[in-house]
Write a protein that holds these residues in place. Sequence first.
Motif, PDB file in Angstrom:
ATOM      1  N   UNK A 190      27.413 -42.646   1.020  1.00  0.00           N
ATOM      2  CA  UNK A 190      28.050 -41.340   1.207  1.00  0.00           C
ATOM      3  C   UNK A 190      27.120 -40.222   0.727  1.00  0.00           C
ATOM      4  N   UNK A 191      26.456 -40.457  -0.412  1.00  0.00           N
ATOM      5  CA  UNK A 191      25.517 -39.466  -0.948  1.00  0.00           C
ATOM      6  C   UNK A 191      24.387 -39.210   0.036  1.00  0.00           C
ATOM      7  N   UNK A 192      23.839 -40.272   0.623  1.00  0.00           N
ATOM      8  CA  UNK A 192      22.744 -40.130   1.585  1.00  0.00           C
ATOM      9  C   UNK A 192      23.202 -39.376   2.826  1.00  0.00           C
ATOM     10  N   UNK A 193      24.413 -39.709   3.291  1.00  0.00           N
ATOM     11  CA  UNK A 193      24.939 -39.020   4.473  1.00  0.00           C
ATOM     12  C   UNK A 193      25.130 -37.530   4.230  1.00  0.00           C
ATOM     13  N   UNK A 194      25.457 -37.172   2.990  1.00  0.00           N
ATOM     14  CA  UNK A 194      25.707 -35.770   2.649  1.00  0.00           C
ATOM     15  C   UNK A 194      24.453 -35.021   2.235  1.00  0.00           C
ATOM     16  N   UNK A 195      23.347 -35.733   2.065  1.00  0.00           N
ATOM     17  CA  UNK A 195      22.093 -35.082   1.654  1.00  0.00           C
ATOM     18  C   UNK A 195      20.932 -35.629   2.476  1.00  0.00           C
ATOM     19  N   UNK A 196      20.944 -35.374   3.776  1.00  0.00           N
ATOM     20  CA  UNK A 196      19.858 -35.864   4.638  1.00  0.00           C
ATOM     21  C   UNK A 196      18.548 -35.145   4.343  1.00  0.00           C
ATOM     22  N   UNK A 197      17.456 -35.798   4.711  1.00  0.00           N
ATOM     23  CA  UNK A 197      16.142 -35.160   4.579  1.00  0.00           C
ATOM     24  C   UNK A 197      15.752 -34.582   5.933  1.00  0.00           C
ATOM     25  N   UNK A 198      15.039 -33.472   5.896  1.00  0.00           N
ATOM     26  CA  UNK A 198      14.674 -32.779   7.133  1.00  0.00           C
ATOM     27  C   UNK A 198      13.164 -32.594   7.258  1.00  0.00           C
ATOM     28  N   UNK A 199      12.408 -33.393   6.517  1.00  0.00           N
ATOM     29  CA  UNK A 199      10.959 -33.266   6.569  1.00  0.00           C
ATOM     30  C   UNK A 199      10.393 -32.275   5.576  1.00  0.00           C
ATOM     31  N   UNK A 200      11.252 -31.705   4.739  1.00  0.00           N
ATOM     32  CA  UNK A 200      10.767 -30.771   3.715  1.00  0.00           C
ATOM     33  C   UNK A 200      10.140 -31.545   2.559  1.00  0.00           C
ATOM     34  N   UNK A 201       9.164 -30.934   1.916  1.00  0.00           N
ATOM     35  CA  UNK A 201       8.527 -31.550   0.749  1.00  0.00           C
ATOM     36  C   UNK A 201       7.739 -30.488   0.002  1.00  0.00           C
ATOM     37  N   UNK A 202       7.305 -30.847  -1.194  1.00  0.00           N
ATOM     38  CA  UNK A 202       6.427 -29.975  -1.980  1.00  0.00           C
ATOM     39  C   UNK A 202       5.215 -30.774  -2.444  1.00  0.00           C
ATOM     40  N   UNK A 203       4.045 -30.214  -2.229  1.00  0.00           N
ATOM     41  CA  UNK A 203       2.792 -30.805  -2.699  1.00  0.00           C
ATOM     42  C   UNK A 203       2.262 -29.931  -3.826  1.00  0.00           C
ATOM     43  N   UNK A 204       2.054 -30.535  -4.997  1.00  0.00           N
ATOM     44  CA  UNK A 204       1.581 -29.800  -6.172  1.00  0.00           C
ATOM     45  C   UNK A 204       0.211 -30.317  -6.574  1.00  0.00           C
ATOM     46  N   UNK A 205      -0.704 -29.385  -6.811  1.00  0.00           N
ATOM     47  CA  UNK A 205      -2.081 -29.725  -7.177  1.00  0.00           C
ATOM     48  C   UNK A 205      -2.410 -29.055  -8.509  1.00  0.00           C
TER      49      UNK A 205
END
Length: 217
Positions: A115-130
């Motif tokens: 249920x948690x996964x269904x309510x919080x899908x991923x859309x290809x967003x991410x953060x890269x930190x250097x």
Amino acid sequence: MSDKAAENYRSATGMQTPSQGVKNLLTKNQQILADNALKNKNGLTEMTSDVTGHQMTYQLKIKQPSQYRNSELYLAVDGIKTTQQSTPYRMQSFANNATLAGTPYPKGEQINNQRFINNSPTFGNYQLTVKTGRHQNSFSQLGVNNMSDYEPADHLLINLGYNPKTPSTVSLTFDTLQKLHFKNVKLIAVPFGSSFITAIKKLQNQASRSFKWPTTP
């Protein structure tokens, strides 16, 4: 330590022989590390996650670090592609965490995780930190759910600031995704001096054609 002493230690600390499930996951994790190391043998081309779904941190050693002293540093990243965390992958990560923790994973908890996964899908967003030395900078990729603001980054030029001292490593972290792929990653040093402005303008001209610029730290 004798066998008896080891057994007494395990009893006192609650540490017992790992289950076969734990052993299997540890073996699988070692295989992930080995495969990833092979892909990155000639330079960083892939950042990945472990069996629990946690993204790994990468420490890149700088060759000939003295060349980067008293310079403005940039990390040029080319050919970016992503592998998202699928629903089966996320569900398996929950199960793997329970196995490694030695805790039960009942049907009710599995349903809650689904249920948690269904309510919080991923859309290809991410953060890269250097990060290098005392400087840190990040790039945030918006997901496809941002509609008109969505534009996938294929190239990045990340400003790591001025480094008066000799940097020895570059640290990279990412989130949300299962894997982050690159065609090429290169650290660029622009020394201060008469050629500094010329070099910066050259980088900016290149960036205007193909790079996205994260906010300067």
